[in-house]
Design an enzyme around this catalytic site. Structure first.
Site, PDB file in Angstrom:
ATOM      1  CD1 TRP A  35      -0.942   2.298   2.332  1.00 32.56           C
ATOM      2  CD2 TRP A  35      -2.814   1.750   1.215  1.00 32.56           C
ATOM      3  NE1 TRP A  35      -1.832   3.360   2.443  1.00 32.56           N
ATOM      4  CE2 TRP A  35      -2.979   3.038   1.774  1.00 32.56           C
ATOM      5  CE3 TRP A  35      -3.857   1.185   0.473  1.00 32.56           C
ATOM      6  CZ2 TRP A  35      -4.158   3.773   1.612  1.00 32.56           C
ATOM      7  CZ3 TRP A  35      -5.022   1.925   0.314  1.00 32.56           C
ATOM      8  CH2 TRP A  35      -5.168   3.196   0.881  1.00 32.56           C
ATOM      9  CG  MET A  36       1.736   5.387  -2.459  1.00 27.49           C
ATOM     10  SD  MET A  36       2.032   5.696  -4.236  1.00 27.49           S
ATOM     11  CE  MET A  36       3.716   5.216  -4.411  1.00 27.49           C
ATOM     12  CG  ASP A  38      -0.862  11.199   2.741  1.00 27.95           C
ATOM     13  OD1 ASP A  38      -1.795  10.615   2.195  1.00 27.95           O
ATOM     14  OD2 ASP A  38      -0.960  11.750   3.837  1.00 27.95           O
ATOM     15  CB  SER A  98       1.905  12.557   6.104  1.00 28.73           C
ATOM     16  OG  SER A  98       1.422  11.605   5.190  1.00 28.73           O
ATOM     17  CG  ASP A 168      -0.471  15.062   7.863  1.00 22.80           C
ATOM     18  OD1 ASP A 168      -0.053  13.980   8.320  1.00 22.80           O
ATOM     19  OD2 ASP A 168      -1.653  15.232   7.505  1.00 22.80           O
ATOM     20  CD  GLU A 223      -6.152  14.022   6.613  1.00 22.10           C
ATOM     21  OE1 GLU A 223      -6.080  13.199   7.536  1.00 22.10           O
ATOM     22  OE2 GLU A 223      -6.411  13.698   5.432  1.00 22.10           O
TER      23      GLU A 223
HETATM   24  C1  FRU Z   1      -3.817  11.891   4.602  1.00 26.75           C
HETATM   25  C2  FRU Z   1      -3.511  11.202   5.911  1.00 26.75           C
HETATM   26  C3  FRU Z   1      -2.574  12.056   6.741  1.00 26.75           C
HETATM   27  C4  FRU Z   1      -1.926  11.046   7.623  1.00 26.75           C
HETATM   28  C5  FRU Z   1      -1.790   9.864   6.690  1.00 26.75           C
HETATM   29  C6  FRU Z   1      -1.877   8.531   7.360  1.00 26.75           C
HETATM   30  O1  FRU Z   1      -4.125  11.057   3.553  1.00 26.75           O
HETATM   31  O2  FRU Z   1      -4.704  10.917   6.588  1.00 26.75           O
HETATM   32  O3  FRU Z   1      -3.220  13.084   7.448  1.00 26.75           O
HETATM   33  O4  FRU Z   1      -0.695  11.499   8.099  1.00 26.75           O
HETATM   34  O5  FRU Z   1      -2.808   9.982   5.726  1.00 26.75           O
HETATM   35  O6  FRU Z   1      -1.532   7.508   6.490  1.00 26.75           O
END
Ligand code: FRU
Length: 496
Positions: A35-36, A38, A98, A168, A223
């Site tokens: 899985w990928m 952000d 992130s 983030d 985010e």
């Molecule tokens: C955004 C998010 C970020 C968080 C990450 C977790 O897509 O929800 O806020 O850091 O994905 O995977």
């Protein structure tokens, strides 16, 4: 190195061998295995572009977050490096969320990310996550978590700020060698805000201000913020959760927001002058930018929508791809995006048609393919007689197609992947309003096996969408309801 990271590195090396290169996008970074989500730590360090991302190597679904890592010389040929971070210390035991990267004064690379650790369970079994900001320092391949983690905690929040939604960090270095970062947070009103912090050395951080407040206008939690100067403006990018639609500008669900304005150095707050969506298609989230050595602001995003994960099969050995990196600029107060110029080097097999006059359906010799760069200009076929509708179908055969259609009377451009082969009842269409121009429209389409990105009118608007259509469907078909004249320019995109 922790056992958790060692195991992730071992697993990815073995599991990636089962994925033939044809089963991936050609020049869009896809997850090495599993899985990928952000993009993280998008940066230029020691002569290479570095791109990390949210990563769960063991399954093609979200799980305890690691950081994957890849490097590139040209933002298009990516080489996988071993996973950089794993959830293996107390403050990040439930995930390394992130974050971003910056070079330290001593030449090491600093990663700043959100550590997630769930608090003790309540009697009813529920518990709240704690999100704090953490650091890791490394040489471009191996990273050590900073023993002083976490460096930003609930103590560094403004009054009312949520310690559950605090994540983030996007870090950068100022001209004077000090550091700043912006972090997403949820204030007492339940929506979103962006917090602004400073540091003399990258390790000790101080709360400075609430840079920007949502006040329940654009979705709820904000985010993945990014904040930078561009063409004499300040730009704040963020990805709001839980958006309500607004006209054709913002759509439901997770969105992306670009705010353009100025920065008040005194109060350290952002003064908003313009807002717009970053992308008008289906799949685009959590963009992050870097500054190239030659001064370009380049953005990359996760080319996926959280609400349409079922577009791809859970059984597929990889899930998630990035957008094509895009050069940003601000023109007439708007954000413009254009594929990085490095993409031009991949072009071959030029085919071009000018002043093609038609009505009904048309195919053009040599215009086909699933890794192509195609620019189309359409205009009315008769003076003063604007056509009803123009469309181009691609990834097309007798069964499948994805379409871009334009209705000049409404000035609506639509992307539709309903017939792309998906068997799921999820969002397959998005529409956006484009400037009225008497039925004239130009758009550039970048196709890369499992996606299309449409750059409208020099990049004034962009629509991105994934499409997992069988690769044998590689046709293009043009459709016009009314007389049109069109120019088509096509290049194949190849990676040698
Ligand atoms: C955004 C998010 C970020 C968080 C990450 C977790 O897509 O929800 O806020 O850091 O994905 O995977």
């Amino acid at each position: 190195m922790s056992n958790i990271l060692r195991e992730a590195r071992r697993h990815e090396e073995i599991a990636e061998q089962l994925i033939p290169s044809q089963a991936r996008p050609l020049f869009h970074l896809s997850s090495r295995v599993g899985w990928m989500n952000d993009p993280n730590g998008f940066s230029y360090y020691q002569g290479k572009y570095h791109l990390f991302h949210q990563y769960y190597p063991y399954e093609s679904k979200w799980g305890p977050m690691h950081w994957a890592h890849a490097v590139s010389q040209d933002l298009l040929h990516w080489e996988y490096l071993p996973a950089a971070l794993a959830p293996d210390t107390l403050p990040d035991k439930d995930g390394c969320f992130s974050g971003s990267a910056v070079e330290l004064a001593d030449g090491r690379q600093l990663l700043m990310y959100t550590g997630v650790s769930s608090a003790a369970k309540r009697p009813d079994g529920t518990s709240d996550d704690r999100q704090t900001q953490c650091l890791a320092v490394g040489d471009g391949v191996n990273y050590e978590k900073y023993p002083g983690n976490p460096v930003l905690t609930a103590d560094d929040l403004p009054e009312g700020g949520s310690k559950v939604d605090f994540r983030d960090p996007k870090v950068w270095r100022e001209a004077d060698g000090t550091y700043r970062c912006v972090v997403g947070n949820r204030p007492a009103d339940g929506s979103g805000q962006i917090l602004y912090y400073s540091s003399p050395d990258g390790f000790q951080w101080t709360f400075e201000s609430v840079l920007a407040e949502n006040r329940n206008r654009f979705g709820l939690m904000w985010e993945c913020p990014d904040f930078f100067q561009l063409d004499g403006n300040y730009v704040l990018l963020t990805s709001p959760q839980d958006m309500l639609p607004s006209g054709f500008e913002y759509h439901n669900g997770n969105g992306t927001l670009c705010l353009i304005g100025s920065f008040d150095q005194e109060s350290k707050t952002f003064r908003e002058e313009h807002d717009q969506a970053v992308d008008y298609g289906i799949d685009f989230y959590a963009p992050q930018t870097l500054l190239t050595p030659d001064g370009r602001r380049v953005m990359i995003a996760w080319m996926q929508n959280w609400d349409t994960l079922s577009i791809a099969s859970l059984k597929a050995p990889w899930f998630g791809q990035m957008t094509v990196p895009r050069e940003l600029s601000v023109k007439n107060g708007r954000l413009y995006q254009w594929p990085v110029r490095e993409l031009d080097v991949l072009r071959s097999g030029h085919v071009s048609y000018e002043n093609v006059d038609f009505e009904g359906e048309l195919t053009l010799e040599g215009v086909k393919g699933r890794t192509v760069d195609v620019t189309i200009t359409v205009r009315p076929g008769e003076e003063g007689q604007v056509y009803q509708k123009f469309a181009v179908w691609f990834g097309q055969d007798d069964t499948y197609h994805t379409g871009i259609s334009f209705r000049p009377y409404e000035s609506i451009l639509k992307i539709d992947r309903k017939f792309s082969g998906s068997r799921r009842a999820i969002i397959h269409q998005r529409r956006c309003k484009v400037p009225q121009n008497g039925g004239r429209l130009t758009f550039r389409m970048i196709l890369d096996r499992f996606s299309v990105e449409v750059f409208v009118n020099q990049g004034e608007q962009v629509l991105s969408a994934t499409m997992y259509t069988d690769q044998s469907a590689d046709g293009f078909k043009f459709l016009a309801d009314g007389k049109v004249i069109m120019d088509v320019e096509k290049y194949d995109l190849d990676m040698e």
